[in-house]
Motif scaffolding. Structure first.
Motif, PDB file in Angstrom:
ATOM      1  N   ALA A 108      -5.169   3.089   6.799  1.00 20.11           N
ATOM      2  CA  ALA A 108      -5.284   1.691   7.214  1.00 20.11           C
ATOM      3  C   ALA A 108      -5.008   1.524   8.694  1.00 20.11           C
ATOM      4  CB  ALA A 108      -4.323   0.829   6.394  1.00 20.11           C
ATOM      5  N   TYR A 109      -4.069   2.302   9.238  1.00 22.69           N
ATOM      6  CA  TYR A 109      -3.735   2.160  10.653  1.00 22.69           C
ATOM      7  C   TYR A 109      -4.919   2.514  11.542  1.00 22.69           C
ATOM      8  CZ  TYR A 109      -1.613   2.885  15.185  1.00 22.69           C
ATOM      9  OH  TYR A 109      -1.336   2.824  16.518  1.00 22.69           O
ATOM     10  N   MET A 153      10.285  -1.828  12.156  1.00 25.29           N
ATOM     11  CA  MET A 153       9.018  -1.944  12.890  1.00 25.29           C
ATOM     12  C   MET A 153       8.070  -0.776  12.647  1.00 25.29           C
ATOM     13  SD  MET A 153       9.932  -3.729  16.543  1.00 25.29           S
ATOM     14  CE  MET A 153      10.667  -2.264  17.217  1.00 25.29           C
ATOM     15  N   THR A 154       8.306   0.012  11.615  1.00 28.87           N
ATOM     16  CA  THR A 154       7.374   1.082  11.255  1.00 28.87           C
ATOM     17  C   THR A 154       6.162   0.473  10.555  1.00 28.87           C
ATOM     18  OG1 THR A 154       8.645   1.401   9.223  1.00 28.87           O
ATOM     19  CG2 THR A 154       9.131   2.862  11.086  1.00 28.87           C
ATOM     20  N   HIS A 155       5.084   1.259  10.428  1.00 27.73           N
ATOM     21  CA  HIS A 155       3.863   0.739   9.835  1.00 27.73           C
ATOM     22  C   HIS A 155       4.003   0.664   8.322  1.00 27.73           C
ATOM     23  CE1 HIS A 155      -0.587   1.019   8.771  1.00 27.73           C
ATOM     24  NE2 HIS A 155      -0.466  -0.095   9.450  1.00 27.73           N
ATOM     25  N   HIS A 156       3.980  -0.541   7.786  1.00 29.02           N
ATOM     26  CA  HIS A 156       4.196  -0.753   6.354  1.00 29.02           C
ATOM     27  C   HIS A 156       3.365  -1.967   5.919  1.00 29.02           C
ATOM     28  CE1 HIS A 156       6.147  -0.982   2.497  1.00 29.02           C
ATOM     29  NE2 HIS A 156       6.659  -2.177   2.758  1.00 29.02           N
ATOM     30  N   PRO A 157       2.040  -1.793   5.748  1.00 25.20           N
ATOM     31  CA  PRO A 157       1.194  -2.941   5.413  1.00 25.20           C
ATOM     32  C   PRO A 157       1.423  -3.452   3.997  1.00 25.20           C
ATOM     33  CG  PRO A 157      -0.100  -0.903   5.441  1.00 25.20           C
ATOM     34  CD  PRO A 157       1.263  -0.547   5.929  1.00 25.20           C
ATOM     35  N   LEU A 180       0.829  -1.203   0.000  1.00 25.62           N
ATOM     36  CA  LEU A 180       0.000   0.000   0.000  1.00 25.62           C
ATOM     37  C   LEU A 180       0.863   1.253   0.000  1.00 25.62           C
ATOM     38  CD1 LEU A 180      -2.854  -0.733   2.579  1.00 25.62           C
ATOM     39  CD2 LEU A 180      -2.959  -0.807   0.088  1.00 25.62           C
ATOM     40  N   PRO A 181       0.489   2.298  -0.739  1.00 26.45           N
ATOM     41  CA  PRO A 181       1.216   3.572  -0.668  1.00 26.45           C
ATOM     42  C   PRO A 181       1.064   4.201   0.709  1.00 26.45           C
ATOM     43  CG  PRO A 181      -0.764   3.805  -2.000  1.00 26.45           C
ATOM     44  CD  PRO A 181      -0.625   2.346  -1.705  1.00 26.45           C
ATOM     45  N   ALA A 182       1.993   5.093   1.072  1.00 30.35           N
ATOM     46  CA  ALA A 182       2.020   5.685   2.413  1.00 30.35           C
ATOM     47  C   ALA A 182       0.734   6.422   2.741  1.00 30.35           C
ATOM     48  CB  ALA A 182       3.218   6.625   2.532  1.00 30.35           C
TER      49      ALA A 182
END
Length: 397
Positions: free
Chosen positions: A109-110, A155-159, A101-103
């Motif tokens: 999403a978060y 550990m950053t948000h990167h779905p 998914l793009p940033a």
């Protein structure tokens, strides 16, 4: 060099202060994960005492929490899951495809995990099955095993979704097996365009249905015009779909699955130290050359815990899903039919039930078999076995 440091050690030391500082801002699921990890394999969950049948050596084993976000509990879960999947493998090439998914959408999403992560699964799987069924490409019905990851190496948000796809599928009439080219499954540019269209169309439908919430820095997106402006750059971007070269045989597929299906955001092997400066861990910096990607990073304990907790999934959300030929309801029938078309002799079913292997480690003194001689409840301490009696029940002289 491996470290004895565990995520549980960090949670026990810094968790109480973190919960106090963020009271009212942590979800019930996040609090449950913290509690499960802290209490995993401690007297808080109960356990049992084992003794060796040969030398009498005894040890205490505490119960595990079995939480899917606990790094210590995923090994056994992965082994059990892989044992079931091994029978599903076909003697064909397997491909690894990744949808990201793009940033701009990852931020949404978060705050809407169940809705947007579910949409990611839906759009990615439909993209693969639609393009694969197109006679211009493969012209076949394929099978997919999809795994959701929500983190990057830091550990950053990167779905993103990892897919394992057999190199071929059943023809539309179901009468033959259609094989893909040896090193090529489907065109990634075509996949990226369809994925972007499907995902954005259905994300807009979620918005129109009032199923998306916006908080904090994203609160302005509750206004429809602001939401459309936010998505405008995404419509012009090329969605990243990455297809790796095929695996070198079914065993390589199993090795890959064992690393990816039950992985959590951080493993024990990546933890270096925990002191007053924070938590030091290893990570991969993908912006560097391949030779020096492995680097060290030190995070404050609060930031380390925060980054772990952002990957806690909603209760009941399935992070491993199967589609097409591998859909759970019809997998057995489709795989049997595929083996017939490929000319594979089906495995002979064992008449006698096979006893499961003893999962308990052998005796560290003599290698003998360990037997459970006592169980104890939560928050209870075990009693020491009487020295005059060995685990076989005979009294020593």
């Amino acid at each position: 060099m491996r470290t004895s440091l565990e995520v549980a050690d960090i949670f026990r030391a810094a968790g109480p202060a973190y919960r106090t500082a963020h009271a009212g801002h942590l979800s019930l699921d996040q609090l449950k994960v913290m509690s499960a990890v802290e209490h995993c394999r401690t007297a808080a969950l109960g356990g049992h005492t084992e003794a060796c049948t040969d030398c009498g050596h005894w040890r205490v084993a505490y119960n595990s929490c079995r939480n899917r976000h606990c790094p210590r509990c995923q090994g056994a879960a992965a082994r059990a899951w892989l044992a079931e999947r091994e029978a599903d493998l076909l003697p064909v090439g397997y491909f690894h495809v990744v949808f990201t998914l793009p940033a701009e959408v990852a931020d949404i999403a978060y705050q809407n995990k169940a809705a947007v992560y579910g949409l990611l699964f839906q759009a990615a799987s439909e993209t693969m099955t639609t393009i694969a069924a197109d006679p211009k490409h493969l012209g076949a019905r394929i099978g997919i095993t999809a795994v959701l990851h929500t983190w990057g190496s830091a550990m950053t948000h990167h779905p993103h979704i990892h897919m394992i796809v057999p190199g071929g599928g059943l023809s539309p009439d179901g009468n033959r097996w259609v094989s893909s080219r040896p090193a090529f499954l489907l065109p990634v540019r075509v996949l990226g365009k369809l994925f972007r269209r499907l995902f954005l169309t259905r994300l807009m439908a979620l918005y129109e249905a009032g199923r998306l919430g916006f908080f904090g820095s994203l609160a302005a997106l509750a206004d429809r015009r602001a939401f459309l402006r936010h998505l405008s750059p995404v419509r012009k971007k090329t969605c990243v779909v990455y297809a790796k070269p095929p695996f070198a045989g079914p065993q390589a597929v199993l090795a890959y699955l064992s690393r990816y299906t039950h992985r959590v955001a951080i493993s024990k092997s990546r933890l270096v130290r925990f002191d007053e400066t924070g938590v030091t861990l290893r990570y991969k910096n993908y912006r560097n050359d391949v030779a020096d990607r492995q680097q060290l990073m030190t995070l404050a304990a609060d930031e380390f815990i925060r980054r772990l907790l952002i990957h806690v999934l909603p209760k009941g959300f399935h992070r491993i899903r199967h589609y097409g030929l591998l859909a759970s309801a019809t997998r057995k029938a489709h795989l049997e039919h595929a083996r017939q078309l490929l000319g594979i002799v089906p495995p002979v079913a064992d008449v006698a039930p096979v006893e499961p292997d003893d999962a308990r480690p052998p005796c560290p003194c003599c290698g003998g078999r360990m037997l459970i001689i006592e169980t104890f409840e939560r928050w209870r301490q075990p009693r020491a076995p009487p020295h005059a009696t060995d685990p076989t029940g005979t009294t020593a002289p």
